[in-house]
Scaffold this active site. Structure first.
Site, PDB file in Angstrom:
ATOM      1  N   ASP A  68       7.442   2.193  10.499  1.00  0.00           N
ATOM      2  CA  ASP A  68       6.362   1.556  10.410  1.00  0.00           C
ATOM      3  C   ASP A  68       5.880   1.364  11.781  1.00  0.00           C
ATOM      4  O   ASP A  68       5.803   0.328  12.736  1.00  0.00           O
ATOM      5  CB  ASP A  68       6.803  -0.237  10.154  1.00  0.00           C
ATOM      6  CG  ASP A  68       6.813  -0.020   8.292  1.00  0.00           C
ATOM      7  OD1 ASP A  68       6.592   1.114   7.647  1.00  0.00           O
ATOM      8  OD2 ASP A  68       7.563  -0.975   7.582  1.00  0.00           O
ATOM      9  N   ARG A 128       0.609  -1.370  -0.126  1.00  0.00           N
ATOM     10  CA  ARG A 128       0.008   0.101  -0.147  1.00  0.00           C
ATOM     11  C   ARG A 128       0.688   1.612  -0.045  1.00  0.00           C
ATOM     12  O   ARG A 128       0.758   2.848   0.505  1.00  0.00           O
ATOM     13  CB  ARG A 128      -0.920   0.181   1.240  1.00  0.00           C
ATOM     14  CG  ARG A 128      -0.265  -0.283   2.911  1.00  0.00           C
ATOM     15  CD  ARG A 128      -1.134   0.321   3.712  1.00  0.00           C
ATOM     16  NE  ARG A 128      -0.551  -0.185   4.804  1.00  0.00           N
ATOM     17  CZ  ARG A 128      -0.976  -0.150   6.392  1.00  0.00           C
ATOM     18  NH1 ARG A 128      -1.807   1.055   6.453  1.00  0.00           N
ATOM     19  NH2 ARG A 128      -0.105  -0.056   7.479  1.00  0.00           N
ATOM     20  N   LYS A 167       2.625   6.400   1.437  1.00  0.00           N
ATOM     21  CA  LYS A 167       1.535   4.746   2.185  1.00  0.00           C
ATOM     22  C   LYS A 167       0.302   5.694   1.862  1.00  0.00           C
ATOM     23  O   LYS A 167      -0.183   6.653   1.937  1.00  0.00           O
ATOM     24  CB  LYS A 167       2.229   5.138   3.727  1.00  0.00           C
ATOM     25  CG  LYS A 167       3.374   4.347   4.032  1.00  0.00           C
ATOM     26  CD  LYS A 167       3.114   4.628   5.710  1.00  0.00           C
ATOM     27  CE  LYS A 167       2.829   2.631   6.001  1.00  0.00           C
ATOM     28  NZ  LYS A 167       2.981   2.948   7.878  1.00  0.00           N
ATOM     29  N   ASP A 202      10.343  -7.697   8.848  1.00  0.00           N
ATOM     30  CA  ASP A 202      10.283  -6.330   7.214  1.00  0.00           C
ATOM     31  C   ASP A 202       9.950  -5.052   7.937  1.00  0.00           C
ATOM     32  O   ASP A 202       9.919  -4.827   7.289  1.00  0.00           O
ATOM     33  CB  ASP A 202       9.147  -7.066   6.561  1.00  0.00           C
ATOM     34  CG  ASP A 202       8.084  -7.031   7.602  1.00  0.00           C
ATOM     35  OD1 ASP A 202       8.098  -8.177   8.387  1.00  0.00           O
ATOM     36  OD2 ASP A 202       6.810  -6.635   7.777  1.00  0.00           O
ATOM     37  N   ASN A 203      10.253  -4.847   9.640  1.00  0.00           N
ATOM     38  CA  ASN A 203       9.632  -3.885   9.943  1.00  0.00           C
ATOM     39  C   ASN A 203      11.077  -3.270  10.649  1.00  0.00           C
ATOM     40  O   ASN A 203      11.321  -1.696  11.538  1.00  0.00           O
ATOM     41  CB  ASN A 203       8.615  -3.880  10.585  1.00  0.00           C
ATOM     42  CG  ASN A 203       7.470  -3.937  10.470  1.00  0.00           C
ATOM     43  OD1 ASN A 203       7.620  -3.388   8.974  1.00  0.00           O
ATOM     44  ND2 ASN A 203       5.959  -4.493  11.452  1.00  0.00           N
ATOM     45  N   ARG A 238      14.714  -2.952   4.683  1.00  0.00           N
ATOM     46  CA  ARG A 238      14.695  -3.577   5.171  1.00  0.00           C
ATOM     47  C   ARG A 238      15.361  -4.007   5.770  1.00  0.00           C
ATOM     48  O   ARG A 238      15.942  -5.335   4.955  1.00  0.00           O
ATOM     49  CB  ARG A 238      13.468  -3.647   5.219  1.00  0.00           C
ATOM     50  CG  ARG A 238      11.977  -2.806   4.882  1.00  0.00           C
ATOM     51  CD  ARG A 238      11.226  -3.689   4.911  1.00  0.00           C
ATOM     52  NE  ARG A 238      10.354  -2.287   4.688  1.00  0.00           N
ATOM     53  CZ  ARG A 238       9.229  -1.901   5.080  1.00  0.00           C
ATOM     54  NH1 ARG A 238       9.018  -1.915   6.155  1.00  0.00           N
ATOM     55  NH2 ARG A 238       8.662  -0.679   4.327  1.00  0.00           N
TER      56      ARG A 238
END
Length: 488
Positions: A262, A93, A113, A252-253, A183
């Site tokens: 995030d 997104r 975002k 992934d964060n 990341r």
């Protein structure tokens, strides 16, 4: 300062091989309008606040108009989510609009975002909701003001579009800034898909852009991993010192630069609770407050596996083995600052651990107590009644206070000077959940003034701000233990 149209874009990430992302055009919101903008973040791009008042600002930041040099791309990555490997995530997104180069040579990526669907949306609509956008906007700027490395929040773009989550909500977009959005999971994607050549491509890119002092050195990849681990240890120690917990600490964060990345579910503790869980969806407490250092190490081990073609197992083990001591050294340094201690002495860890144990037992408000502790009277026989009244076991606090007094005396501490130091280390204002909830409820009714007001208060967290004293209050009964879930 340059006008919006004169921003200089240099899209190094978009020039990487096609495997690194997919070119996608943003999908603007209907009836797009500016909800809020951070003047401090604007200055990072060398833009005056007046630029945000122009209609062109909403067009550009909302994805309706691309400036020369922009190259929107959905970045690909993978990641371990709650300990389970998910092989393909990516920007579902969000889009990397481009990289702005300032006159000083700094690079800031503009990441939008809520920009609409991408090939990584996994049947989703690619939108963000107003409430989550407000929370990330406020927290990104609040964390920066606290001195904690973070992505920055430039602005919120609102509109009339409705999106469907647990209920019908208002869609919104957030433009955030960071030197890089790479990341841990970006490296994992190429490793686990067998694209080992792109692990090296990515590592070389990151080194060239962000670790140029390591380029050309024989052990550059091992030293790179070591620096990532060091930054991560320091970041988590800084979180813990202000009572912050990241609710979705998946790989992934995790930022390769050691930034807070995030802001989904997150929380600043009200009452001190070592096992504090800020994410309502975290059923087993994987990301509880006291587990975050261990999870950071676990995530680093996942990164080490992805880097294994470039580093040896011995190099990985050495860095991972040193993580806990690195973290504790940073955390101890932060806690000394919070206690107003100038010198490092044996027994300091025991001193603050004893305090935290008593705070947990009495459910003491973390932020308010440490701010008040700066007023501790170290003179012999001083009762420190306002402080001891935070505790049910007042005699227990007296015992700790005597040990604290002895420690202060040993280094010749002067109360007035110590208070100034402690006020620079212990914030008065943090983004408590009830403050964010108040702001977003008003915003959902079309009143965005509280978002701006709260952002301004949180931009000066260590100042007294007597006109905003209410923002430093303990949460009201309705505002305690508010649930924030991954859908937020």
């Amino acid at each position: 300062m340059p006008a919006l149209e004169h921003l200089r874009f240099d899209n190094t990430y978009a020039r990487l091989p096609s495997a690194f992302g997919v070119r996608v055009a943003p999908s603007p919101l209907a009836d797009a309008r500016l909800v809020s903008v951070s003047p401090e973040a604007l200055r990072l791009l060398e833009l005056e606040p007046s630029e945000a008042l122009r209609p062109e600002f909403v067009e550009v930041m909302g994805g309706a108009r691309l400036l020369p040099g922009m190259a929107p791309i959905a970045m690909v990555y993978a990641g371990h989510q709650f300990g389970v490997y998910v092989p393909r995530l990516g920007d579902g997104r969000a889009l990397l609009l481009g990289e702005v180069r300032t006159s000083t040579g700094e690079k800031w990526e503009l990441h939008l975002k809520g920009a609409g669907p991408t090939p990584f949306s996994r049947m989703g609509d690619g939108r963000a909701v107003l409430r989550s956008t407000i929370r990330e906007y406020l927290c990104g700027e609040a964390m920066h003001a606290l001195g904690i490395p973070t992505t920055r929040a430039l602005c919120i773009i609102g509109g009339s579009e409705k999106v469907y989550r647990e209920e019908v909500e208002t869609g919104a977009m957030l433009v955030r800034l960071a030197p890089s959005h790479v990341r841990f999971g970006t490296f994992e994607y190429f490793h686990h898909t067998g694209q080992r050549e792109h692990v090296a491509t990515l590592a070389d890119y990151v080194l060239a852009q962000h670790f140029p002092h390591l380029e050309g050195t024989p052990d550059r990849y091992a030293r790179f991993f070591e620096e990532v681990a060091e930054r991560t240890a320091r970041l988590v120690a800084q979180w813990q010192a202000v009572g912050f917990a990241h609710g979705v600490l998946n790989t992934d964060n995790m930022s390769i630069l050691g930034l807070t990345l995030d802001y989904g579910p997150f929380g600043f503790m009200d009452e001190f609770e070592p096992g504090f869980i800020c994410n309502h969806s975290d059923d087993f407490g994987r990301y509880a407050f006291d587990k975050q250092p261990r999870i950071a190490l676990w995530n680093l081990a996942c990164l080490a596996e992805a880097l294994m073609p470039l580093i040896t197992e011995e190099e990985a083990r050495a860095t991972l083995g040193a993580f806990s001591s690195r973290f504790h050294a940073h955390f101890l340094a932060r806690m000394r600052e919070k206690l107003g201690l100038r010198e490092a002495r044996d027994g300091d860890a025991a001193l603050f651990e004893a305090l935290l144990a008593r705070m947990a037992e009495a459910h003491v408000d973390y932020t308010r107590f440490f701010r008040a502790l700066g007023r501790f009277d170290s003179s012999p026989g001083a009762g420190n009644t306002p402080l001891r009244d935070h505790f049910l076991d007042r005699e227990g606090f007296d015992t700790w206070a005597e040990a604290y007094r002895t420690r202060l005396t040993a280094e010749g501490s002067v109360d007035a000077e110590r208070r100034e130091r402690m006020d620079r280390a212990n914030p008065k204002y943090v983004l408590r959940n009830y403050l964010a909830q108040t702001a977003l409820l008003r915003a959902q009714e079309g009143d965005f003034s509280e978002v701006d007001r709260l952002r301004a208060v949180l931009s000066r967290p260590f100042e007294e701000q007597p006109e905003h004293e209410a923002y430093a209050a303990a949460p009201p009964s309705w505002g305690r233990h508010l649930a924030v879930s991954c859908s937020s």
